[in-house]
Design a protein around this motif. Sequence first.
Motif, short mmCIF file in Angstrom:
data_model
loop_
_atom_site.label_atom_id
_atom_site.label_comp_id
_atom_site.label_asym_id
_atom_site.label_seq_id
_atom_site.Cartn_x
_atom_site.Cartn_y
_atom_site.Cartn_z
N VAL A 118 5.65 -17.71 -0.66
CA VAL A 118 6.17 -16.86 -1.72
C VAL A 118 6.25 -15.42 -1.25
O VAL A 118 5.42 -14.96 -0.45
CB VAL A 118 5.28 -16.98 -2.99
CG1 VAL A 118 3.86 -16.53 -2.71
CG2 VAL A 118 5.87 -16.20 -4.16
N LEU A 119 7.26 -14.72 -1.74
CA LEU A 119 7.44 -13.29 -1.50
C LEU A 119 7.44 -12.61 -2.86
O LEU A 119 8.26 -12.93 -3.73
CB LEU A 119 8.76 -13.03 -0.77
CG LEU A 119 9.25 -11.57 -0.72
CD1 LEU A 119 8.29 -10.70 0.10
CD2 LEU A 119 10.66 -11.51 -0.13
N THR A 120 6.52 -11.68 -3.07
CA THR A 120 6.48 -10.93 -4.33
C THR A 120 7.27 -9.64 -4.17
O THR A 120 7.13 -8.93 -3.18
CB THR A 120 5.04 -10.60 -4.73
OG1 THR A 120 4.44 -9.77 -3.73
CG2 THR A 120 4.22 -11.86 -4.90
N LEU A 121 8.12 -9.34 -5.15
CA LEU A 121 8.94 -8.13 -5.10
C LEU A 121 8.80 -7.35 -6.41
O LEU A 121 8.49 -7.93 -7.45
CB LEU A 121 10.41 -8.50 -4.88
CG LEU A 121 10.78 -9.12 -3.54
CD1 LEU A 121 12.25 -9.52 -3.53
CD2 LEU A 121 10.49 -8.15 -2.39
N ASN A 122 9.08 -6.06 -6.33
CA ASN A 122 9.07 -5.22 -7.53
C ASN A 122 10.37 -5.35 -8.29
O ASN A 122 11.44 -5.56 -7.71
CB ASN A 122 8.85 -3.75 -7.15
CG ASN A 122 7.40 -3.44 -6.86
OD1 ASN A 122 6.51 -4.26 -7.12
ND2 ASN A 122 7.16 -2.28 -6.30
N LEU A 123 10.30 -5.16 -9.59
CA LEU A 123 11.47 -5.32 -10.46
C LEU A 123 12.60 -4.38 -10.09
O LEU A 123 13.77 -4.75 -10.19
CB LEU A 123 11.05 -5.09 -11.92
CG LEU A 123 12.14 -5.26 -12.98
CD1 LEU A 123 12.72 -6.67 -12.95
CD2 LEU A 123 11.59 -4.94 -14.36
N GLU A 124 12.28 -3.16 -9.62
CA GLU A 124 13.36 -2.22 -9.31
C GLU A 124 14.21 -2.66 -8.12
O GLU A 124 15.28 -2.10 -7.89
CB GLU A 124 12.80 -0.81 -9.08
CG GLU A 124 11.83 -0.70 -7.93
CD GLU A 124 10.40 -0.73 -8.41
OE1 GLU A 124 9.57 -0.02 -7.81
OE2 GLU A 124 10.11 -1.45 -9.38
N ALA A 125 13.73 -3.67 -7.38
CA ALA A 125 14.52 -4.18 -6.26
C ALA A 125 15.48 -5.30 -6.69
O ALA A 125 16.28 -5.78 -5.88
CB ALA A 125 13.59 -4.70 -5.17
N GLN A 126 15.43 -5.69 -7.96
CA GLN A 126 16.16 -6.88 -8.41
C GLN A 126 17.65 -6.82 -8.12
O GLN A 126 18.23 -7.77 -7.59
CB GLN A 126 15.92 -7.10 -9.90
CG GLN A 126 16.65 -8.34 -10.44
CD GLN A 126 16.50 -8.49 -11.95
OE1 GLN A 126 15.96 -7.60 -12.62
NE2 GLN A 126 16.97 -9.60 -12.48
N GLN A 127 18.29 -5.72 -8.49
CA GLN A 127 19.74 -5.64 -8.34
C GLN A 127 20.16 -5.79 -6.88
O GLN A 127 21.06 -6.60 -6.56
CB GLN A 127 20.26 -4.32 -8.89
CG GLN A 127 21.78 -4.18 -8.79
CD GLN A 127 22.30 -2.89 -9.43
OE1 GLN A 127 21.55 -2.16 -10.08
NE2 GLN A 127 23.57 -2.60 -9.24
N ALA A 128 19.52 -5.06 -5.99
CA ALA A 128 19.88 -5.14 -4.57
C ALA A 128 19.60 -6.52 -4.01
O ALA A 128 20.38 -7.05 -3.20
CB ALA A 128 19.10 -4.09 -3.79
N VAL A 129 18.50 -7.13 -4.44
CA VAL A 129 18.14 -8.46 -3.96
C VAL A 129 19.15 -9.50 -4.41
O VAL A 129 19.60 -10.35 -3.62
CB VAL A 129 16.72 -8.82 -4.45
CG1 VAL A 129 16.43 -10.30 -4.22
CG2 VAL A 129 15.68 -7.96 -3.75
#
Length: 379
Positions: A118-129
């Motif tokens: 699993v890779l945990t990411l911050n919400l502010e990265a959602q659009q770019a991801v």
Amino acid sequence: MSLFKKLFPALVAVAVSIAAPAIAAEITDVTGRRIELELPAKRVLLGEARQIHVAAALKGERVFDTIVGWRDDLIKKDPDSYTAYRECFPTIADLPLFGYIPSGDFSLEAAIALKPDVLTLNLEAQQAVEESGFIEKAAAAGIAVVFLDFRVDPAKNSVKSVEILGELFGAKERAKEFIAWRQAQIALVTDRLAAVGAIKRPKVFIERSPGITGETACCRTFGPANFGEMVEKAGGHNIGSDVAATTFVDLNPEQLVVADPDHVIITGSNWAAESDVNQFVNVGRGADPAAARERLAALMRRPGFTTLTAVKEGRVHAVWHQFYGAPYEFVPIQQFAKWFHPELFADIDPDRTFREFHEKFLPVAYRPGYFVSLPQGGE
């Protein structure tokens, strides 16, 4: 270390090795996505290393057992915390480092080589991801992507994010304990304010990271969320919320002068690795309060600030910036309440609260330095 661990290290090792096996499960992240994976995860990649502030509270001395890599932000943006963890866990100096996906310096190939679950990411990265197709590429390699949020809308997402990390790290009961303790500390302030009823709320300007860069001299602040929400919960009125409903908003010096806040709070941290002007206020773990006050006083000499009621009457403060990205907001809420309503909250000691939190939840020792104020009457 417990006496049992000292006397029977082999038995402890065996107990760890026969821990409950991972089982197939489904979790829902803060975006509402449903993700299937085996829990607890055996190999975790932290898309933001500052998530260690929560993971460590859940796993204690075993927090790095399943972390196989992390983003480089802890070293760059919060080096004092990184040093604290490296002192306790020297091998983390060898953990692979990754960049930030929206910045284009995250290598999926290098991540795949570590075989994370699993890779945990911050919400502010959602659009770019999502726009880059990263989630699908990661899924093809057997990596689940899970979004967390302690920053964009913490009131909505912090508890959920702690619960998710509890599931990923096999620490669901510890997550419940953490959430309950955190809420109890916030309630010490909010319940007392509610009991008092109508109360005069001082106008508060909280400035985001001044002195870190020369590109903007003044005045980035917070809307209703994040530090803006902390101000309101502590019995103040956040003037940034009068201007915008976004997480961040830029005021010009004229707007600040017209608003004439009763308190000025700036956020600071150890940004020596990133700053191009080196005028930031260094507050945080083990920070020098005298040096921090000198920087804080210098920032109050910028155009417009000397005319403010808060500056003239000596209500100028600094708070550790990294509180804004971890569910440790109970500490600044308590400190803000003491600043705004000193008589009502005379018995509350935020420093003692944070020390107790370290002793109860964290594997690193506590060192003060997270707040400073200018003395009454200026410098």
